[in-house]
Design an enzyme around this catalytic site. Structure first.
Site, mmCIF file in Angstrom:
data_model
loop_
_atom_site.group_PDB
_atom_site.id
_atom_site.type_symbol
_atom_site.label_atom_id
_atom_site.label_comp_id
_atom_site.label_asym_id
_atom_site.label_seq_id
_atom_site.Cartn_x
_atom_site.Cartn_y
_atom_site.Cartn_z
ATOM 1 N N GLY A 44 0.761 -1.244 0.000
ATOM 2 C CA GLY A 44 0.000 0.000 0.000
ATOM 3 C C GLY A 44 0.790 1.291 0.000
ATOM 4 N N ASP A 103 0.257 3.334 4.168
ATOM 5 C CA ASP A 103 -0.769 4.094 3.450
ATOM 6 C C ASP A 103 -1.838 4.627 4.397
ATOM 7 O OD1 ASP A 103 -1.713 1.519 4.013
ATOM 8 O OD2 ASP A 103 -2.307 1.059 1.954
ATOM 9 N N ASP A 106 -5.574 2.234 10.389
ATOM 10 C CA ASP A 106 -6.976 1.837 10.543
ATOM 11 C C ASP A 106 -7.186 1.285 11.952
ATOM 12 O OD1 ASP A 106 -9.620 1.218 9.804
ATOM 13 O OD2 ASP A 106 -9.049 -0.704 8.949
ATOM 14 N N LYS A 134 -7.830 6.713 9.802
ATOM 15 C CA LYS A 134 -9.246 6.446 10.132
ATOM 16 C C LYS A 134 -9.352 6.360 11.640
ATOM 17 C CE LYS A 134 -10.677 3.407 6.368
ATOM 18 N NZ LYS A 134 -11.084 2.023 6.068
HETATM 19 P P1 IMP Z 1 -4.537 -1.674 10.440
HETATM 20 O O1 IMP Z 1 -3.573 -2.703 10.905
HETATM 21 O O2 IMP Z 1 -5.965 -2.085 10.660
HETATM 22 O O3 IMP Z 1 -4.252 -0.279 10.936
HETATM 23 O O4 IMP Z 1 -4.497 -1.726 8.885
HETATM 24 C C1 IMP Z 1 -3.755 -0.980 8.062
HETATM 25 C C2 IMP Z 1 -3.834 -1.651 6.699
HETATM 26 O O5 IMP Z 1 -5.191 -1.989 6.366
HETATM 27 C C3 IMP Z 1 -3.400 -0.692 5.651
HETATM 28 O O6 IMP Z 1 -2.028 -0.827 5.392
HETATM 29 C C4 IMP Z 1 -4.231 -1.099 4.463
HETATM 30 O O7 IMP Z 1 -3.567 -2.106 3.729
HETATM 31 C C5 IMP Z 1 -5.471 -1.709 5.024
HETATM 32 N N1 IMP Z 1 -6.627 -0.789 4.954
HETATM 33 C C6 IMP Z 1 -7.305 -0.269 5.982
HETATM 34 N N2 IMP Z 1 -8.303 0.539 5.575
HETATM 35 C C7 IMP Z 1 -8.259 0.515 4.230
HETATM 36 C C8 IMP Z 1 -9.034 1.179 3.204
HETATM 37 O O8 IMP Z 1 -9.975 1.958 3.438
HETATM 38 N N3 IMP Z 1 -8.678 0.903 1.917
HETATM 39 C C9 IMP Z 1 -7.655 0.069 1.587
HETATM 40 N N4 IMP Z 1 -6.894 -0.557 2.515
HETATM 41 C C10 IMP Z 1 -7.188 -0.327 3.825
HETATM 42 MG MG MG Z 2 -1.423 -2.052 3.498
#
Ligand code: IMP
Ligand code: MG
Length: 179
Positions: A44, A103, A106, A134
């Site tokens: 990403g 990127d 989340d 987010k």
């Molecule tokens: P986390 O571990 O949940 O913070 O996830 C981060 C990863 O989830 C990012 O590197 C993205 O690959 C993926 N991700 C989270 N939200 C989105 C989105 O809205 N679109 C695309 N990829 C996302």
């Molecule tokens: Mg990613």
């Protein structure tokens, strides 16, 4: 894959470019390190990281660069909650100041996992930089040191971000609208 479109632009390409320069101004102003390693989380971060690196040039900063491929969402729009290393970095990071780039922040699991991994390997410092944040979707407590744009809890694509590995090529950030 559910029926959807990606026609709605959330962040325009010029807005991203301007914000990337601002982020790099901030990063450069707070980094005097002569041992800076920029680590991008693939896939990403590839487009964001490339633009960040070009912007570093304006400040005469010369970071080393490496990439870490982590398991992603799998296919779909919900996190599996598991983070696993698919391809590891090759650079020696002992004593280095790391800028970890992703990127989007989340749930927070990816960056919590990766920051700990790098500190366990004796990096001197690890700061994190994400294009998108987010905030409403965290499942672990975590804030990025540098974040481009705070967005609502909506699935987005483009500028490196994907839905089922598609739409990474979009130069802007678009919302995925499901029907
Ligand atoms: P986390 O571990 O949940 O913070 O996830 C981060 C990863 O989830 C990012 O590197 C993205 O690959 C993926 N991700 C989270 N939200 C989105 C989105 O809205 N679109 C695309 N990829 C996302
Ligand atoms: Mg990613």
């Amino acid at each position: 894959m559910r029926t959807h479109d990606v026609k709605e632009i959330l962040i325009e390409k010029d807005t991203i470019a301007q914000r990337v320069d601002e982020l790099v101004d901030d990063i450069a102003a707070s980094t005097g390190s002569t041992n800076l390693v920029v680590i991008g989380i693939l896939k990403g971060s590839f487009m964001f990281l490339a633009d960040l690196m070009r912007s570093f040039h304006r400040h005469g900063v010369h970071p080393r660069i490496d990439f870490l491929t982590l398991s992603s969402y799998g296919s779909g729009t919900t996190s599996s909650g598991q983070v696993a290393i698919i391809h590891d970095i090759r650079e020696d990071i002992e004593g280095a100041d790391i800028l970890l780039v992703d990127d989007i922040l989340d749930t927070g699991r990816t960056l919590v996992f990766t920051k700990k991994l790098l500190l366990d390997r004796a990096a001197k410092s690890v700061r994190t930089c994400v294009l998108l944040d987010k905030k409403a979707h965290r499942s672990v407590e975590f804030e990025a040191d540098y974040a481009g744009f705070a967005i609502d809890d909506h699935f987005v694509v483009g500028y490196g971000l994907d839905y089922d590995n598609l739409y990474r090529e979009l130069p802007h950030i678009a919302k995925v609208n499901f029907r």
